[in-house]
Design a protein around this motif. Structure first.
Motif, mmCIF file in Angstrom:
data_model
loop_
_atom_site.group_PDB
_atom_site.id
_atom_site.type_symbol
_atom_site.label_atom_id
_atom_site.label_comp_id
_atom_site.label_asym_id
_atom_site.label_seq_id
_atom_site.Cartn_x
_atom_site.Cartn_y
_atom_site.Cartn_z
ATOM 1 N N THR A 43 0.831 -1.438 -0.214
ATOM 2 C CA THR A 43 0.391 -0.249 0.316
ATOM 3 C C THR A 43 0.748 1.717 -0.015
ATOM 4 O OG1 THR A 43 -2.020 -1.218 1.193
ATOM 5 C CG2 THR A 43 -1.825 1.538 1.497
ATOM 6 N N THR A 44 1.874 1.029 0.732
ATOM 7 C CA THR A 44 2.897 2.185 0.898
ATOM 8 C C THR A 44 3.908 2.643 -0.506
ATOM 9 O OG1 THR A 44 3.349 1.970 3.185
ATOM 10 C CG2 THR A 44 5.147 3.438 1.965
ATOM 11 N N GLN A 45 4.034 1.343 -0.893
ATOM 12 C CA GLN A 45 4.538 1.601 -2.392
ATOM 13 C C GLN A 45 3.608 2.188 -3.194
ATOM 14 O OE1 GLN A 45 8.035 1.566 -3.634
ATOM 15 N NE2 GLN A 45 7.152 2.279 -4.573
ATOM 16 N N GLU A 46 2.086 1.711 -3.551
ATOM 17 C CA GLU A 46 1.444 1.993 -3.623
ATOM 18 C C GLU A 46 0.638 3.966 -4.329
ATOM 19 O OE1 GLU A 46 -2.113 0.145 -3.238
ATOM 20 O OE2 GLU A 46 -1.133 -1.854 -4.559
ATOM 21 N N TRP A 47 1.173 4.459 -2.866
ATOM 22 C CA TRP A 47 1.365 5.608 -2.869
ATOM 23 C C TRP A 47 2.535 6.160 -3.202
ATOM 24 C CZ3 TRP A 47 -2.598 8.406 -1.611
ATOM 25 C CH2 TRP A 47 -3.516 8.568 -1.344
ATOM 26 N N ALA A 48 3.165 5.709 -2.795
ATOM 27 C CA ALA A 48 5.142 6.145 -3.462
ATOM 28 C C ALA A 48 4.873 6.103 -5.345
ATOM 29 C CB ALA A 48 6.551 5.657 -3.128
ATOM 30 N N ASP A 49 4.374 5.605 -5.455
ATOM 31 C CA ASP A 49 4.074 5.099 -7.805
ATOM 32 C C ASP A 49 3.115 6.595 -7.433
ATOM 33 O OD1 ASP A 49 5.778 3.860 -7.209
ATOM 34 O OD2 ASP A 49 3.857 1.769 -7.688
ATOM 35 N N ARG A 50 2.086 6.723 -6.561
ATOM 36 C CA ARG A 50 0.822 7.626 -7.428
ATOM 37 C C ARG A 50 1.753 9.263 -6.939
ATOM 38 N NH1 ARG A 50 -3.047 5.191 -3.142
ATOM 39 N NH2 ARG A 50 -3.490 3.439 -4.742
ATOM 40 N N LEU A 51 2.902 9.443 -6.229
ATOM 41 C CA LEU A 51 2.690 11.328 -5.773
ATOM 42 C C LEU A 51 3.962 11.501 -6.403
ATOM 43 C CD1 LEU A 51 1.580 10.869 -1.542
ATOM 44 C CD2 LEU A 51 0.237 11.491 -3.919
ATOM 45 N N THR A 52 5.455 9.976 -6.848
ATOM 46 C CA THR A 52 6.563 10.687 -7.315
ATOM 47 C C THR A 52 6.657 11.241 -8.448
ATOM 48 O OG1 THR A 52 7.568 8.771 -6.454
ATOM 49 C CG2 THR A 52 8.865 9.347 -8.074
ATOM 50 N N PRO A 53 5.460 11.249 -9.405
ATOM 51 C CA PRO A 53 5.645 11.989 -10.222
ATOM 52 C C PRO A 53 5.116 13.481 -10.333
ATOM 53 C CG PRO A 53 4.687 9.938 -11.129
ATOM 54 C CD PRO A 53 4.498 10.223 -9.789
ATOM 55 N N LEU A 54 4.661 13.172 -9.131
ATOM 56 C CA LEU A 54 4.882 14.758 -9.290
ATOM 57 C C LEU A 54 5.941 15.980 -8.508
ATOM 58 C CD1 LEU A 54 2.065 15.541 -5.749
ATOM 59 C CD2 LEU A 54 1.692 15.962 -8.254
ATOM 60 N N ALA A 55 7.030 14.931 -8.243
ATOM 61 C CA ALA A 55 8.005 15.159 -9.152
ATOM 62 C C ALA A 55 8.052 16.159 -9.972
ATOM 63 C CB ALA A 55 9.630 14.635 -8.336
ATOM 64 N N GLU A 56 7.701 16.042 -10.819
ATOM 65 C CA GLU A 56 7.928 16.874 -12.248
ATOM 66 C C GLU A 56 7.049 17.829 -12.298
ATOM 67 O OE1 GLU A 56 8.413 15.295 -15.558
ATOM 68 O OE2 GLU A 56 9.135 13.348 -15.148
ATOM 69 N N PHE A 57 6.260 18.488 -10.982
ATOM 70 C CA PHE A 57 6.329 20.132 -11.347
ATOM 71 C C PHE A 57 6.625 21.076 -10.661
ATOM 72 C CE2 PHE A 57 2.422 17.328 -12.289
ATOM 73 C CZ PHE A 57 1.950 18.548 -12.859
ATOM 74 N N SER A 58 8.101 20.401 -9.440
ATOM 75 C CA SER A 58 8.781 20.845 -9.143
ATOM 76 C C SER A 58 10.257 21.076 -9.461
ATOM 77 C CB SER A 58 9.057 20.464 -7.885
ATOM 78 O OG SER A 58 9.962 19.307 -7.593
ATOM 79 N N SER A 59 11.365 21.994 -9.884
ATOM 80 C CA SER A 59 12.078 22.463 -9.514
ATOM 81 C C SER A 59 12.916 22.297 -8.456
ATOM 82 C CB SER A 59 12.507 24.152 -10.321
ATOM 83 O OG SER A 59 12.242 24.771 -9.718
ATOM 84 N N ALA A 60 14.664 21.793 -8.575
ATOM 85 C CA ALA A 60 15.862 21.329 -7.819
ATOM 86 C C ALA A 60 15.605 22.459 -6.818
ATOM 87 C CB ALA A 60 16.918 21.211 -8.264
ATOM 88 N N GLN A 61 15.978 22.328 -5.941
ATOM 89 C CA GLN A 61 15.556 23.982 -4.830
ATOM 90 C C GLN A 61 16.923 23.624 -3.933
ATOM 91 O OE1 GLN A 61 12.882 25.856 -4.227
ATOM 92 N NE2 GLN A 61 12.316 25.205 -6.158
ATOM 93 N N ALA A 62 17.461 24.280 -3.395
ATOM 94 C CA ALA A 62 19.071 24.664 -3.081
ATOM 95 C C ALA A 62 18.227 24.938 -0.962
ATOM 96 C CB ALA A 62 19.928 25.606 -3.298
ATOM 97 N N PRO A 63 19.290 23.981 0.056
ATOM 98 C CA PRO A 63 18.722 24.300 0.620
ATOM 99 C C PRO A 63 19.192 25.765 1.579
ATOM 100 C CG PRO A 63 20.116 22.677 0.944
ATOM 101 C CD PRO A 63 20.116 22.902 -0.497
ATOM 102 N N ARG A 64 17.976 26.189 2.206
ATOM 103 C CA ARG A 64 19.203 27.470 2.859
ATOM 104 C C ARG A 64 20.233 27.397 3.943
ATOM 105 N NH1 ARG A 64 13.857 29.881 6.530
ATOM 106 N NH2 ARG A 64 14.181 27.294 6.745
ATOM 107 N N ARG A 65 20.836 27.669 4.181
ATOM 108 C CA ARG A 65 21.877 27.869 5.099
ATOM 109 C C ARG A 65 21.837 27.253 6.252
ATOM 110 N NH1 ARG A 65 26.640 32.123 5.771
ATOM 111 N NH2 ARG A 65 27.409 31.359 3.470
ATOM 112 N N GLN A 66 20.141 27.856 6.895
ATOM 113 C CA GLN A 66 20.470 27.332 7.987
ATOM 114 C C GLN A 66 20.110 26.303 8.447
ATOM 115 O OE1 GLN A 66 16.466 29.583 9.542
ATOM 116 N NE2 GLN A 66 16.853 29.020 11.320
ATOM 117 N N VAL A 67 19.597 25.519 7.272
ATOM 118 C CA VAL A 67 19.664 23.785 8.076
ATOM 119 C C VAL A 67 20.571 23.263 8.014
ATOM 120 C CG1 VAL A 67 18.989 21.607 5.488
ATOM 121 C CG2 VAL A 67 17.834 23.778 5.743
ATOM 122 N N TRP A 68 21.770 23.506 7.227
ATOM 123 C CA TRP A 68 22.547 22.830 7.697
ATOM 124 C C TRP A 68 23.747 23.267 8.847
ATOM 125 C CZ3 TRP A 68 24.913 19.095 4.976
ATOM 126 C CH2 TRP A 68 25.940 19.125 3.562
#
Length: 234
Positions: A43-68
């Motif tokens: 079930t968890t893998q099925e949700w991953a298969d459904r939601l992973t394609p959403l990455a098509e809508f996002s560009s790479a994001q650099a983390p803020r220095r505060q994250v480090w």
């Protein structure tokens, strides 16, 4: 808590686990459930298969220095050189810790990218439409605030020059409702109306029609190529 016989709760927890919104002790307990429950892992893998394609809508994001900075503070990492000279620190502990940081950051970026995808601009409906082999062909997102429906073709199935793809909302009763004609590739913006996301919508479908769309206003005339259902994410 016994979730084995609670199907709606299993679906909800699996979706939240994939999205990264299941945190802390709840996330660890869910991972424990998955360890002993093959059906829950599927079930968890099925949700991953459904939601992973959403990455098509996002560009790479650099983390803020505060994250480090926050990661270093939580892991008690100590620098002996300036940040830009990190390779000069030969401490075994440092390099082992750096591996932990890299792993943590990778996990963090997955959550950040997924969350930004869902939050940009304000997506509250998503759907993945698959073919008869369960391969994702289209990703749909709905933004009720802007009344916008975005359709992205992610498969590579060719469409004959004299044909077109048409999107339908199939209600539990009554005739399918046309939501619009799709492009052969790329992204299409359509209006999001109650016809697309009403409570009576059982599933979404895409048919292959003559150029310009189905000549029958009451439903598709060609074969159904892809189908799927909305998932409410907000």
């Amino acid at each position: 808590m016994n979730i084995r016989d609670n199907a709606p709760l299993r679906e909800k927890l699996a979706a939240e686990y994939v999205l990264g919104t299941l945190k802390g002790g709840a996330r660890r307990r869910f991972e424990g459930y998955m360890h002993d429950d093959a059906a829950l892992r599927r079930t968890t893998q099925e949700w991953a298969d459904r939601l992973t394609p959403l990455a098509e809508f996002s560009s790479a994001q650099a983390p803020r220095r505060q994250v480090w900075t926050n990661i270093e503070r939580r892991l008690n990492l100590k620098r002996t050189h300036a940040a830009w000279q990190f390779w000069r620190n030969e401490s075994v502990t440092f390099w082992r810790s750096l591996g932990v940081v890299s792993t943590a950051l990778a996990a963090l970026l997955v959550v950040v990218i997924t969350t930004r995808t869902l939050d940009a601009p304000s997506l509250d409906y998503v759907a993945t439409l698959t073919d008869d082999k369960s391969q994702t062909a289209l990703v749909l997102t709905g933004d009720t605030g802007r009344k916008a429906l975005t359709v992205r073709l992610v498969g590579n199935a060719p469409v004959p020059s004299d044909k077109t793809l048409q999107l339908w909302a199939v209600p539990k009763q009554g005739n399918p409702r046309s939501l619009g004609v799709l492009a052969d590739r790329g992204e299409v913006k359509l209006a999001l109306t109650g016809s697309a996301i009403g409570d009576d919508v059982a599933l979404l479908a895409v048919s292959l029609e003559p150029k310009g769309g189905s000549p029958n206003p009451n439903g598709p005339t060609g074969p159904i190529l892809y189908k799927g259902a909305w998932v409410r994410v907000m």
